[in-house]
Enzyme design. Sequence first.
Site, PDB file in Angstrom:
ATOM      1  CG  HIS A 235      -1.666  -1.225   1.474  1.00 32.83           C
ATOM      2  ND1 HIS A 235      -2.799  -1.562   0.759  1.00 32.83           N
ATOM      3  CD2 HIS A 235      -1.467  -2.233   2.362  1.00 32.83           C
ATOM      4  CE1 HIS A 235      -3.277  -2.717   1.206  1.00 32.83           C
ATOM      5  NE2 HIS A 235      -2.496  -3.152   2.166  1.00 32.83           N
TER       6      HIS A 235
HETATM    7  O1  RIB Z   1      -4.560  -0.177   5.021  1.00 31.21           O
HETATM    8  C1  RIB Z   1      -3.189  -0.166   4.729  1.00 31.21           C
HETATM    9  C2  RIB Z   1      -2.487   0.895   5.511  1.00 31.21           C
HETATM   10  O2  RIB Z   1      -2.610   0.652   6.915  1.00 31.21           O
HETATM   11  C3  RIB Z   1      -0.973   0.906   5.259  1.00 31.21           C
HETATM   12  O3  RIB Z   1      -0.472   2.191   5.498  1.00 31.21           O
HETATM   13  C4  RIB Z   1      -0.450  -0.035   6.293  1.00 31.21           C
HETATM   14  O4  RIB Z   1       0.909   0.229   6.629  1.00 31.21           O
HETATM   15  C5  RIB Z   1      -1.345   0.310   7.449  1.00 31.21           C
HETATM   16  O5  RIB Z   1      -0.793   1.436   8.109  1.00 31.21           O
END
Ligand code: RIB
Length: 303
Positions: A235
């Site tokens: 992500h």
């Molecule tokens: O949903 C994904 C996000 O939440 C990313 O930033 C992961 O590191 C968590 O922080």
Amino acid sequence: MSRPVAIDCDPGLDDAVAMLLACGALDVKAVTTVAGNAPLEQTTPNAARLLSCCNRDVPLAAGMAAPLVRDLTTAEDVHGEDGLGAVELPDASVEPIDRHATELLADVARTTDDLVILSVGPQTNVAAAIRRDPELIDDIDRIVVMAGSTQGGNVTPVAEFNAYVDPEALSIVLNADVPVTMVGLNVTWTARVGEETAAELERANDSVGQYAAAFIRALSPFHSARDGWDAVPLHDALAAAAIVDPNILTTRSMRVDVETRGEYTTGATVCHPDADDPNVDVAIDVDVDHFRSVLVDAIGSGR
Ligand code: RIB
Ligand code: CA
């Protein structure tokens, strides 16, 4: 000339890959840490060790230990008790400075032209910095957030983790008068990275590349068990890559509101593509091959 960025993060395995990518391809001016994937007492030393892996001696400051108005929710089920999937890292050679993250973000914004804030944890620090000094937004070129989604969630059926942990903070950031790019699950779930790319990263750089591959592999058991995927969504690394090359994402200007009062929907990012008062550039598509090549090139840059 690479873009100047300040990274606010909650490392976190995908935050870790994002940091390695940013250190390889962007001009990292500062790193700030927030509670999220793990408590602040863990995300801060994790960030220090990650900067040491990259031989980067940039200012690091710890920030908020809890969301603005809610209790903290963490994600050890995804990132492990230590926040980095028990991946072996060298001891940190950098120490956090004795300043709050909100102060460091403000200082860096004031002294850096065209600063981009890459915000990949709960938005607590960035929101608090804006509240502490509303004129800060005049010194920020853009905020790229990994948060939310045009549809779906990974904590509840409708809420993404960063939005869920601190919806009030995300709402403040999305409604600040500053350009914001929202990189949500709708694109990060598509831009998955598997063993082939992990092996490419190892070949690309025999130190940082090994760590990046290890972080990817450490995410694999969770996504294999929960989603049946043989590749993992990085992500935060996608958000970082989109600063290196904005062409990785297709964005659409939309109105995005964050649910903060729903009994079942808190943390949902409600996206209105046809609103006449858009506030966010929302990522709606991703060039996955382009993302993977930016990731490998950044890690392989050896910087
Ligand atoms: O949903 C994904 C996000 O939440 C990313 O930033 C992961 O590191 C968590 O922080
Ligand atoms: Ca994160």
